[in-house]
Each structure stands twice: as C-alpha cells, then as structure tokens.
Write an enzyme that holds these catalytic residues in place. Structure first.
Site, PDB file in Angstrom:
ATOM      1  N   THR A   1       0.850  -1.186   0.000  1.00  0.00           N
ATOM      2  CA  THR A   1       0.000   0.000   0.000  1.00  0.00           C
ATOM      3  C   THR A   1       0.886   1.236   0.000  1.00  0.00           C
ATOM      4  O   THR A   1       2.026   1.194   0.455  1.00  0.00           O
ATOM      5  CB  THR A   1      -0.958   0.002   1.216  1.00  0.00           C
ATOM      6  OG1 THR A   1      -1.848   1.119   1.108  1.00  0.00           O
ATOM      7  CG2 THR A   1      -0.219   0.071   2.534  1.00  0.00           C
TER       8      THR A   1
ATOM      9  N   HIS B  78       1.770 -13.252  12.582  1.00  0.00           N
ATOM     10  CA  HIS B  78       2.774 -14.104  13.211  1.00  0.00           C
ATOM     11  C   HIS B  78       2.405 -15.584  13.160  1.00  0.00           C
ATOM     12  O   HIS B  78       3.256 -16.439  13.360  1.00  0.00           O
ATOM     13  CB  HIS B  78       3.010 -13.683  14.668  1.00  0.00           C
ATOM     14  CG  HIS B  78       3.867 -12.481  14.794  1.00  0.00           C
ATOM     15  ND1 HIS B  78       5.238 -12.551  14.850  1.00  0.00           N
ATOM     16  CD2 HIS B  78       3.560 -11.167  14.870  1.00  0.00           C
ATOM     17  CE1 HIS B  78       5.740 -11.333  14.964  1.00  0.00           C
ATOM     18  NE2 HIS B  78       4.737 -10.475  14.970  1.00  0.00           N
TER      19      HIS B  78
END
Length: 102
Positions: free
Chosen positions: A20, A77
């Site tokens: 982005t 994660h």
C-alpha cells in the site's frame, strides 16, 4: 504449528502479500493492518528531506540533508516468523539504499 516451523502448504494457501502507498497522499508514517487472508502488508511512505548523520570513510561524522522514507510492514505471526519478516524488510532497505542514483 507455525512456531514449530511445521506449517503445511494447505495451511497457508490463499495468503497474500499486499503493498500500500499512503505516502502518495503525503503520509509520513502509518501502521498498515492486514486483512485476512493477507500474510503481510508493506506500507511505503512519502519521501521527505531529513537531516541524517553521514559517516565518511575515515569514520568522521557530519550532518547532511537526504531524501528519506519509511517502509512499514505488518504481518501475521501465525504464518510468518517475526525475524524472517524483519530480515526481509532490512534486505529490502539495503537494496533500495544501494540503488544507483543517476
């Protein structure tokens, strides 16, 4: 399973990596948030002039004005170990810093 490095391909299939660019609108630092099934998102910020410390070949420091930017990244994660993500971000930074300037 991710912490034990035992994920199977089917467990992470469909994950994406997104880039982005809020820097195009002038953003200087932001925190991108992943949207499942994204595994990570890289955020490129505005390039602005900043004072930085430059060290010459003799080890002498001086202050100079340089074009600088932040690359911010968030990751899941459960699918990506933090050290792996941090190493990727550092490698990307190293490559950009070594890019020849014409």
């Amino acid at each position: 399973r991710a912490r034990a490095s035992r994920l199977e391909p089917d467990e992470v299939r469909g994950g994406t990596f997104t880039i982005t660019n809020p820097g195009g609108a002038g953003s200087i630092i932001a925190t991108p948030v992943i949207n499942q099934p994204q595994v990570a998102i890289l955020d490129t910020e505005a390039v602005v002039k900043r004072p930085v410390v430059i060290t010459d070949e003799l080890g002498n420091d001086s202050i100079a004005i340089r074009q600088m930017t932040y690359l911010c990244m968030s990751w899941d994660h459960r699918a990506l170990d933090g050290i792996t993500a941090a190493r990727f971000l550092r490698a990307l930074g190293d490559r950009l810093e070594a890019w020849p300037v014409s």
